[in-house]
Structure formats: structure tokens, C-alpha cells
Design a protein around this motif. Structure first.
Motif, mmCIF file in Angstrom:
data_model
loop_
_atom_site.group_PDB
_atom_site.id
_atom_site.type_symbol
_atom_site.label_atom_id
_atom_site.label_comp_id
_atom_site.label_asym_id
_atom_site.label_seq_id
_atom_site.Cartn_x
_atom_site.Cartn_y
_atom_site.Cartn_z
ATOM 1 N N ILE A 1 43.261 33.089 37.465
ATOM 2 C CA ILE A 1 42.218 33.906 38.052
ATOM 3 C C ILE A 1 40.945 33.750 37.229
ATOM 4 C CG2 ILE A 1 41.516 36.237 38.629
ATOM 5 C CD1 ILE A 1 44.372 36.919 39.113
ATOM 6 N N THR B 1 36.906 34.717 36.757
ATOM 7 C CA THR B 1 35.879 35.699 37.123
ATOM 8 C C THR B 1 34.573 34.967 37.394
ATOM 9 O OG1 THR B 1 36.937 37.179 35.552
ATOM 10 C CG2 THR B 1 34.798 37.838 36.409
ATOM 11 N N GLU C 1 39.833 33.727 28.578
ATOM 12 C CA GLU C 1 39.560 34.046 29.972
ATOM 13 C C GLU C 1 38.667 32.964 30.543
ATOM 14 O OE1 GLU C 1 41.523 37.694 30.560
ATOM 15 O OE2 GLU C 1 40.160 36.793 32.010
ATOM 16 N N LYS D 1 48.272 39.990 36.408
ATOM 17 C CA LYS D 1 47.437 39.422 35.360
ATOM 18 C C LYS D 1 46.385 40.466 35.005
ATOM 19 C CE LYS D 1 48.424 34.870 36.906
ATOM 20 N NZ LYS D 1 48.236 33.481 36.720
ATOM 21 N N VAL E 1 42.934 42.217 34.113
ATOM 22 C CA VAL E 1 41.591 41.877 34.563
ATOM 23 C C VAL E 1 40.787 41.376 33.382
ATOM 24 C CG1 VAL E 1 41.629 43.546 36.417
ATOM 25 C CG2 VAL E 1 40.811 44.227 34.190
ATOM 26 N N ALA E 2 39.716 40.689 33.708
ATOM 27 C CA ALA E 2 38.849 40.165 32.660
ATOM 28 C C ALA E 2 38.271 41.344 31.871
ATOM 29 C CB ALA E 2 37.728 39.348 33.283
ATOM 30 N N ASN F 1 44.984 42.154 38.370
ATOM 31 C CA ASN F 1 44.789 41.434 39.622
ATOM 32 C C ASN F 1 45.868 40.363 39.731
ATOM 33 O OD1 ASN F 1 43.738 39.857 37.574
ATOM 34 N ND2 ASN F 1 41.667 39.845 38.366
ATOM 35 N N THR F 2 45.944 39.758 40.895
ATOM 36 C CA THR F 2 47.000 38.795 41.116
ATOM 37 C C THR F 2 46.606 37.807 42.197
ATOM 38 O OG1 THR F 2 49.343 38.569 41.658
ATOM 39 C CG2 THR F 2 48.100 40.191 42.880
ATOM 40 N N ILE F 3 47.408 36.778 42.313
ATOM 41 C CA ILE F 3 47.186 35.775 43.351
ATOM 42 C C ILE F 3 48.304 35.893 44.352
ATOM 43 C CG2 ILE F 3 46.963 33.327 43.834
ATOM 44 C CD1 ILE F 3 45.951 32.928 41.058
ATOM 45 N N MET G 1 42.970 42.633 43.952
ATOM 46 C CA MET G 1 43.045 43.572 42.839
ATOM 47 C C MET G 1 44.270 44.469 43.012
ATOM 48 S SD MET G 1 40.290 42.588 41.449
ATOM 49 C CE MET G 1 40.236 43.708 40.069
#
Lengths: 159, 880
Positions: free
Chosen positions: A67, A69, A98, B548, B550-551, B563-565, B573
Motif C-alpha cells: 500500500i 500513500t 513506508e 497493514k 496506515v502510513a 488499511n488493506t488490499i 480503509m
């Protein structure tokens, strides 16, 4: 194909006094990012919006299972938004484990520039550029702003 | 670095960690025999190995410490806090040297004279002696201070040994939970393998990718009915799930591992600040990802230090306040909704809210007006700002003002959150919530405002479609209606009113505000002790997703926990119902503090259980499920006999061992109340029985049993409220194993003509790995086992050897006891049994031979060992 992956030129081919940059265009200004900072270059992507996120966060995208950003560089640097419908490309950089995708208007070629064409920010550089720039390179016909990637990615979370 | 040295360092580090814990335990319970044996064994092993590897400084210090411990073991020296501190000083010095050794490959230079002198003074009784009066004449400690024993003559590392040493990838084994009964350690020790952390990391990543790809395939398969792919895909899906579970297990470690340094820390702290502090650790077995574990160690330590230093008052202050003199720090860990919650609570004076206000003002963090408008909770949160410390005095322990903000940053870096509650005069509780990263959870996919989101299945209680608040439908659907109170929508669900929140509204998404109310989908979620209804546009299905974090820039958005895929490649989210509740000001998490902040754990049955209530070893009430108890007996003192040191009674044609719950059997009592447990073991073809001796049987009640688990006392499951009183519930399985004994099986083979088969009984991995190849190189066939109990089991299973080599110092059953048991009877009674020991004084050797050993050699004396073996086997051959 969604993704275009640029080949990174061998670092060793650049001489001691040359630095290699990936060039990109933001709001009609040419910028450069040191090639070592670039993990990937992407074309148009499906970006999922993140509700309640700061406006410069365009959302997130899926890059081969990770993922990433997405950060809208125009917004990040306080520049006006692109007219709707303009194609976007992005440059993927990594920080602190990240991945971040910097959304720009266009990603162009890789340039190897001699260090003697490098200069610090001229005092007349607009504030929003000066805040995110390490300096500029004089090219034959224009100027290239060297982006401070660390600064761009240093997005402080709201307390 | 030398393989041998690397192995030694790993084992030494583990031993040192265990020593810390064991010494603190011993200080609390000085007559804890097994702990003392453990300590002695650990120090002894370190000393022996150091001699073998030529590490004089270490050996010196360990030797001096061992001398002290010998005196303690022999009852000559008492266990006092001062004595323990001296021994802990030796442990610290050993740690220092080991660290230096790890860095440089050789011992750092240094001076241990003072320490060794202190230890020896203690051992010789010259230090202030709390020793019992009339101690028997003690032979002055033989080991002279200055002389380090000469390094052994034999070559240090026979090549064969090095080749067999396990691959030196240095992933430390998790230290076994000290509170577990020792029997649990033995079976595991021989069947573990060291694997690099990065290997596991890669595995985990691959498995995550596999799960996502599997999800994608499943989604595609759903669109095609009756495809040939269907069945194999199902199979693949199952295998993937199992694989995922298995790999996740490799990464999970009990949080107790992060806590194992704390007892020592608290003990030292308590002495330093002159307070009485009790550390309670609950939920130590709660598992989390090992990387996360590493990262929270420091924050947790810091919080505990803060509590000890600033939170808890001195004994005098506590007395004046009417509190028990001993302050308590409680660590509590449990799983909740895809997270681990760790609470660090103290019952001290609470945070000084006025000082915090003043400090915030003086630092310009807020104006008077703003402060006045804040709640207490918001003011407390100022301590998480950088440079904030209200400690009047910066002590060496804490108060430097760099603490809590670093703690918060570290926790948030791993995607966690930290919050706190404080009550003046009553104490402070920090609540840390950490995600189980890489947890693959089930989540419900919903849609709101044209975007999709995931809600962890664990939080979802039910899905409801709201009836419109008007029209005919209302008549039949009184169960779930949206009503309005003061204009705010609430859901009437059966008998309850739940607060409602619109997801699209909350997340400020574009949505059709027109389609309100009628036929809305509502996800009813559990938030702490209360429930919350989330209005969504659409509900899809449940999927397994990889969480996963979040940033970092998005961590402050409390509505999202990650969040995830999804299977179709899109990123979504993951919602956090707690965050949503908080954002809405719903009391979900806040109201929890009015009840106990301690988590009521799992073991609650809906049915009523019959419980037998009794007292044993104290005034408190204890309980056991009545169904487990076979009979209640009242046994006269005369019927109790002793057999091999254990009380037994002849009971209905068999010999029943008696175990006293309180630890010791009070033989002055005329009659003993005994709970008889009968355990039928079909596999072994017989049944075991055991009698648990208690002080008094109280009553039988039938109640709903809700046990609050606490893992730190062996023999106890936890505490429950039974018949209105706090009651300890005993762990029946533990007590049954306390009484189990091995028994003798006949059946043996005669020795044929083949290489002599030797059994090595040695609990230290390191030494076993040395001995086995050394012997194999000499042409022996070697079997190794790590405990005397194992050896006896081998004997009873009918395995035959030509000789037995046994260590002396081992946990539970030592070499002397083993040889005694072997010589007492059975197929191995006439075998040559050779003792291996680090202690080779004349007295020790005489004791060994007296117990029945054929010969007695030093552990590190390979030549002598081989010679002895040859001789013993030669004699047997001649005799045969």
C-alpha cells in the motif's frame, strides 16, 4: 499497462562530479529527484481516497501488493491544483519503511548533471518552492529545481 | 566469532535472564527449593563452561557466586535482601563481561577483586551474619580468592564438536515463562531449532501475498459457477489458511517475554527509592508479533519506572492515606478486536493535575481560557508532549522530561495508541493499544458514500435493516426502528436504544442525504461495554484481509485502524469502531472505567457449575469444579505412610499419593480432609488416583463460573467470585501431575555385538552438543536426553544401553537421585554409570560413588571421561 518502470542507470557510470536525477514536471516547472531516491515511476493509477486525510494526501494505491500513500505534490507545495483531466504520473519514494507516491504532472527522462551547474536557491525563489528545494541546476535552456524529498515527505501528523 | 563461543553467549544470556527472575523470586520466598536449585544450576553451568572455554574472569566471578549459593543451599547462609543484592551484583558483572565478550570476542579487561572479595566474605560468614544460630561447623571455603582454576589441559574445541554446533544464526529462543511448572520445559528443550528472524520475516511476507492472491482467485471463482477450478481452489484455500496460521505462530510470542526483566527492575527500584512495591503481571501469555514485542519493551519499562518513582507513595505516606503499605503496579494484557491492550496501572497518588496545568501554562502550550475549558482527561494528556515533566526533582530513575513523548512516539510508530486515566489519590492507569500487525482478520466490507470500508468481524454484533419510522412497515417491525431523540437518531433494537452514527456523514463523504431512514443498513458494533450502530449504504460480504498499518501521517485519524488490499486489488480503509465511538463522544470507552478497569477474561460459561469450596493453606476460599472430584475422604493420620519421601495412603486397593495444596502436610492433625481425584488413562492401561489434602471442606454451590485468569501462580487457574467471595480456582491438571510417578516396565534385550551404546543425561544443550560428537568420534553409539525423567522413561520403555553418563546438577531430578533410582532395581541396575560434574572435590566424588556411581569424572575432562568409559565397559565385557 498501468505501470511504467524506468530503468535506473548504473550509479557507477556517473562520475564523481556528476549527479543523476529523474526529472519531473510540476506546475510547468522542471524538477529533479536524485535517482537513488526513486523506487518506481508509475503512470496513471487508481487512487482510493482516504476520508478525513489532510488535503495533500491524494489517497492510497496498490503497488504490487504494497500500500502506497499518494501525495499530491502541487498541494503539498501550496501550488494551485491541476486543471481536472490532466494526466498524472508519480514517482515512488521510500521513507521509514513506508512507500509514498509523489503525484506530478509528468515524469521525464533521467539526466546526469555536472555538479558545477548546481547553485543554491536564489533569494528570489518563491517561498513554497524554496521550502522544498535543495537548490537548482542550470540546464542549457531552463532551470531544474532539486527537490528535497525528505522535506516533502516530512508530513507531521496533527497532534 | 567461534561457533562455540557464539553458542555459549546465547545460552549465557538466556541463563542470565532466568537468573534475574529466579533471584527476585527467591528473595520473596526464601524456602523455594526448586528456585534455589535452578539458580545454583545456572551459575554452576556458567562457571563450568567458562572454565572449559578459558574465560578466567567469568569463571572467577561465577565461582565466587557459586560458593555463596552453596552456603545458601546447605542452609548455612540465609536469604536476605542484602545477600541477594550481592549475588545480583555478581550476575550484573557477569552480564557486563558477556557483553564485552560478545563485542570483542575476548573478555574485556577489568577488576573484579572487590566483588569477589565481597562474595567470599559472604560465603565464609564474615559479612553480617543472619545465619541461624548453632550452625554446624563450616569448613572454611576452600576456593582461594586469587587462584583461578587452571584451564583444562585438553584441547578446547575438538573439530567434531564444532561441526555439530547448530548453525549460528542468532535468533534468541523465547525464554520460558518462569511461572510455568518446570515439567513443561523438559520436553521442549530437545526439539527446537534456531532460525534467523529475517527468514521468518520473508516467510511472513510471502504468506501474506499468498493470502491476497488466494482472495483474488476466490473472488474470480465466485463469478464462474461450476468451473473445474472450483474444487482445487477450495483445497488451495484451506491449505493457505493453515499455512497462514502456522507461519503466524512462528512470529507470535507471549508478552511475558517483554516483562521478564521487570521483576528485577522493580525490585532494584524499590530499594533505590525506598518504597515497597509489588509487581503483578496478568495475561503474560497473551501473544503478539515478535517485532512488536521488541518495540514495546522500552516504553513499558519506562512506564513502570515512572509508576515506581513518581506514582507510588512511600510506605509512610500510604499508611497515612489508609492504603496498604505496599504499592502495587499491575500489568495486564489481553486481546481485543484485533489489538493487544496492555494496561500499566498503579495504585499510587495519581497524576498531579494542578502541576500539569501550571506547566502547560508556563510552557505556553495552552492559555488560561483553553485550560479552563478542558476536561481532566485532556489535561492529563499534556504529559505526552515533548519536554514535559512535572517532577520537581529529576531523579536518576526518571523525571528528565524526555519520557512520555518518546513512549508515545514509539508506540505510534508501530501503529498503536496510548491513553491514560488517573484518579487523584487512587492511582494512574496507562492503556496501550497495539495492532496485531500482519494479523489476517475477517472483516465485513461495507459501502458508504461510494467508497468501501472494512469493519473487523470481531466488532460486529449483528446487521440490521431499519424499518422506516412511518408507514405500514412500522407495525410489524417494532424490533428495529430508528427513532429520534431531540433530533438525534437512535436505533431501537429489541429492548435497547443504541446510538447511531452515519458513516458517510462521519467521514464527510458525499452521500445522498435523501435516502434516510427507510430500509437503511445498520451495522451494530460492540464498543467496549456498549454498542453502537453505524449506518451504511450497503453491506457486501465478509473477507479475510491482511491488516497493514496506515502510513504515519494518517495515524492521527482515529476512525481507521489500518488499511488493506481487497481481492480485486483495491485499497480500502479498515474502520475502528472504538475510534468512531470516541469521535462521536459516545461513552463507549469512557464508561468502562466506572466498572473494573481490569479485564474480565474468557472463561465464562453460561451454565451453572457445581463448585466445591474449601480452604487450604490460608483463610481464603478456594474452589474446584465438583465434577472433577471423585470422592471426598476423611483420612486418619495413622493411615498415611511415607514412600520415597512422598506421603501415600492405601486406598481401595491402590496406593494413592497425597499432595498438600498448601505445600506441606500438617502431620499433627488427627484427620486430613482429602479430595480424591481419579484419572483414567486408557493409553497406559491403568488409572491414576491422587489425593489433594486441604484444610477444610466448606460447601458445594452451583453458580455461573467466571474465572479471571491469572497466569503467575502455578496450581491456580485464577480468581472468581463464588458465593459472593473472591475465590481461588485451582488448576486440577497441575496438581495431578504433581502426584504422577513413573512406573517400572519389564522387557529388555541382551547386548549384541555392536558398538557400545551410551546414554548421555545432560540438561545443558551446550554440553550435550559437545559430548555427543566427542563420544561419537570415539566410535560410540550415543543417545542423549535432557533430563533424568527422560532417562527413566527410556529405561521403562525397554531401551538398553551399555553405559550411562549423567550430569549431577539437573533440575527436578539430579544425577544422584537418578543413580539411586537406577541402582534400586530394574534393567539398568548393573550398568556402569558415570557421573559428570563441574565439581570434582574429594567430597563430591565420594558422595557420587556412595550414591552408586561407578565412576566420577570432571565434565570438561575429555581424556579422563573416555578412559573411564573404556575401563568400565572393558570390565563389564570381562564380567559378562
Amino acid at each position: 499497462m498501468d505501470n511504467t518502470v524506468l530503468e535506473r542507470p548504473a550509479e557507477t557510470s556517473a562520475g564523481r562530479d556528476e549527479r543523476v536525477f529523474v526529472t519531473l514536471t510540476v506546475a510547468d516547472q522542471l524538477c529533479g529527484v536524485p535517482v537513488q531516491s526513486v523506487r518506481d515511476v508509475l503512470g496513471e493509477q487508481v487512487i482510493t481516497r482516504i476520508p478525513l486525510a489532510p488535503p495533500e494526501i491524494a489517497g492510497s494505491l496498490n503497488l504490487r501488493g504494497r500500500i502506497v500513500t499518494a501525495i499530491d505534490l502541487r498541494r503539498r507545495m501550496g501550488l494551485p491544483d491541476a486543471p481536472p483531466g490532466t494526466p498524472r504520473m508519480s514517482v515512488v519514494a521510500e521513507q521509514g519503511n513506508e512507500l509514498y507516491a509523489l503525484l506530478v504532472d509528468q515524469v521525464s527522462e533521467v539526466l546526469s548533471l555536472p555538479s558545477d551547474s548546481f547553485e543554491l536557491n536564489p533569494p528570489t525563489l518563491p517561498a513554497e518552492w524554496a521550502a522544498h528545494s535543495l537548490g537548482i541546476h542550470r540546464l542549457a535552456d531552463r532551470l531544474m529545481v532539486v527537490l528535497d524529498v525528505a522535506r516533502v515527505l516530512a508530513l507531521a501528523p496533527e497532534a | 566469532m567461534d561457533d562455540l563461543l557464539a553458542d555459549f553467549l546465547t545460552e549465557a544470556n538466556e541463563s542470565l535472564a532466568e537468573l534475574d527472575l529466579a533471584l527476585v523470586r527467591l528473595e520473596r520466598t526464601p524456602d523455594d527449593g526448586p528456585t534455589l536449585s535452578l539458580i545454583f544450576r545456572l551459575v554452576h553451568t556458567i562457571k563450568g563452561t567458562c572454565g572449559f572455554l578459558g574465560l578466567p574472569r567469568l569463571e572467577h566471578v561465577a565461582h565466587a557466586a557459586e560458593n555463596v549459593l552453596v552456603k545458601v543451599r546447605d542452609g548455612v547462609l540465609a536469604v536476605t535482601p542484602d545477600n541477594i543484592s550481592t549475588v545480583l551484583g555478581a550476575v550484573d558483572r557477569i552480564k557486563e563481561i558477556v557483553v564485552g565478550l560478545g563485542v570483542a570476542g575476548t573478555e574485556p579487561s577489568g577488576d573484579d577483586v572487590a566483588l569477589v572479595a565481597a562474595l567470599n566474605a559472604l560465603a565464609e560468614g564474615r559479612a553480617a551474619p543472619p545465619a541461624p544460630v548453632g550452625a554446624p561447623a563450616v569448613a572454611p571455603v576452600a576456593a582461594p580468592v586469587a587462584a583461578a582454576p587452571a584451564p583444562p589441559a585438553e584441547p578446547v574445541a575438538p573439530p567434531a564438536a564444532v561441526a555439530v554446533a547448530p548453525a549460528p544464526v542468532a535468533a534468541p529462543e523465547p525464554t520460558p515463562e518462569p511461572a510455568e511448572p518446570p515439567t513443561a520445559e523438559a520436553p521442549v528443550a530437545g526439539q527446537t531449532i534456531r532460525v534467523g528472524v529475517d527468514v521468518l520475516e520473508d516467510l511472513m511476507t510471502l504468506v501474506s501475498e499468498l493470502v491476497l492472491t488466494r482472495n483474488q482467485l476466490l473472488q474470480l471463482a465466485r463469478t464462474q459457477e461450476d468451473s473445474a477450478f472450483g474444487v482445487p481452489l477450495q483445497r488451495l484455500s484451506h491449505i493457505t489458511s493453515d499455512l497462514q496460521e502456522g507461519v503466524m505462530k512462528t512470529r507470535m510470542q507471549p508478552i511475558g517475554n517483554a516483562w521478564n526483566k521487570l521483576p528485577r527492575l522493580v525490585r532494584d527500584l524499590a530499594r533505590e527509592v525506598d518504597k515497597r512495591i509489588e509487581l503483578v503481571m496478568r495475561g503474560a501469555e497473551t501473544e503478539l508479533d515478535r517485532q512488536v514485542l521488541e518495540l514495546i519493551k522500552d516504553p513499558l519499562t519506562h512506564m513502570v519506572r515512572n509508576s515506581a518513582d513518581h506514582g507510588l507513595e512511600s510506605a509512610a505516606e500510604r499508611r497515612a492515606a489508609g492504603k496498604p503499605e505496599s504499592g502495587q503496579i499491575v500489568l495486564n494484557a489481553y486481546h481485543e478486536g484485533g489489538h493487544i491492550i496492555i494496561e500499566v496501572a498503579d495504585d499510587g497518588r495519581g497524576l498531579p493535575i494542578d502541576r500539569i496545568r501550571a506547566k502547560a501554562l508556563s510552557r505556553g502550550l495552552a492559555s488560561e481560557a483553553e485550560l479552563a475549558a478542558m476536561t481532566d482527561a485532556q489535561i492529563y494528556r499534556f504529559i505526552f508532549r515533548a519536554g514535559f515533566s512535572t517532577a520537581a526533582v529529576v531523579t536518576a530513575v526518571s523525571g528528565r522530561g524526555v519520557g512520555m513523548d518518546v513512549v508515545k512516539t514509539n508506540i505510534e510508530r508501530i501503529g498503536g495508541t496510548i491513553d491514560l486515566k488517573s484518579y487523584p489519590g487512587q492511582g494512574t492507569t496507562f492503556i496501550v493499544k497495539i495492532p496485531l500487525t500482519l494479523a489476517i482478520v475477517s472483516a465485513l466490507i461495507v459501502q458508504a458514500g461510494r467508497e468501501r470500508f472494512a469493519i473487523p468481524q470481531i466488532s460486529v454484533v449483528e446487521l440490521v435493516r431499519a424499518a422506516g419510522s412511518d408507514g405500514a412497515a412500522a407495525a410489524d417491525r417494532t424490533e428495529s426502528r430508528i427513532e429520534r431523540i431531540n433530533g438525534t437518531p437512535v436505533l431501537r433494537l429489541r429492548d435497547r436504544l443504541l446510538p447511531l452514527v452515519s458513516l458517510a456523514g462521519l467521514l464527510r463523504l458525499d452521500h445522498d442525504t435523501g435516502a434516510e431512514e427507510a430500509g437503511q443498513c445498520i451495522v451494530v458494533t460492540q464498543v467496549g461495554a456498549s454498542m453502537l450502530g453505524i449506518i451504511v449504504d450497503r453491506v457486501f460480504d465478509t473477507e479475510e484481509i491482511v491488516v497493514k498499518p496506515v502510513a504515519p501521517i494518517l495515524r492521527h485519524i482515529t476512525m481507521f485502524s489500518g488499511n488493506t488490499i481487497l481481492g480485486d486489488g483495491s485499497v480500502i480503509m479498515i474502520l475502528d469502531p472504538n475510534g468512531i465511538a470516541r469521535a462521536n463522544g459516545i461513552a463507549g470507552s469512557e464508561s468502562r472505567h466506572s466498572e473494573n478497569t481490569r479485564r474480565e477474561a474468557v472463561a465464562q460459561s453460561e451454565q451453572r457449575t457445581a463448585m466445591l469450596l474449601f480452604r487450604a493453606g490460608g483463610p481464603g476460599q478456594m474452589a474446584v469444579p465438583l465434577g472433577l472430584v471423585a470422592r471426598l475422604e476423611d483420612i486418619e493420620r495413622e493411615r498415611i505412610e511415607m514412600s520415597a519421601g512422598q506421603p501415600v495412603v492405601q486406598y481401595r486397593g491402590r496406593l494413592m499419593p497425597l499432595v498438600a495444596l498448601s505445600g506441606t502436610l500438617d502431620i499433627t492433625r488427627e484427620r486430613q480432609a482429602v479430595l480424591v481425584f481419579i484419572d483414567v488413562d486408557h493409553g497406559l492401561g491403568r488409572d491414576r488416583c491422587m489425593g489433594l489434602v486441604v484444610d477444610e471442606i466448606l460447601d458445594v454451590v452451583e453458580e455461573r463460573l467466571k474465572v479471571e485468569l491469572s497466569g503467575d501462580r502455578p496450581g491456580l487457574l485464577g480468581t472468581a467470585v463464588v458465593a459472593g467471595k473472591a475465590t481461588d480456582v485451582i488448576d486440577t491438571a497441575y496438581w495431578l501431575t504433581q502426584a504422577t510417578r513413573d512406573w517400572f516396565r519389564s522387557g529388555q534385550r541382551s547386548v549384541g555385538i555392536r558398538p557400545p551404546h551410551v546414554l548421555v543425561v545432560e540438561d545443558s544443550d551446550f554440553f550435550r552438543n559437545l559430548l555427543v560428537p566427542a563420544l561419537a568420534a570415539e566410535g560410540y553409539e550415543v543417545t542423549a536426553c535432557d533430563s533424568a525423567a527422560r532417562a527413566l522413561r527410556l529405561r521403562d520403555a525397554g531401551t538398553m544401553f551399555d553405559a550411562v553418563l549423567s550430569d549431577i546438577e539437573m533440575p527436578e531430578m539430579g544425577g544422584l537421585a537418578l543413580v539411586h533410582a537406577l541402582r534400586a532395581g530394574g534393567p539398568w541396575a548393573e550398568l556402569p554409570i558415570i557421573a559428570l560434574s563441574g565439581r570434582t572435590s574429594e567430597t563430591d566424588m565420594a558422595a557420587g560413588r556412595g550414591a552408586g556411581f561407578t565412576d566420577y569424572v570432571g565434565k570438561f575432562d575429555r581424556t579422563a571421561l573416555l578412559a573411564s568409559l573404556r575401563q568400565c565397559l572393558g570390565e563389564t565385557a570381562r564380567a559378562a
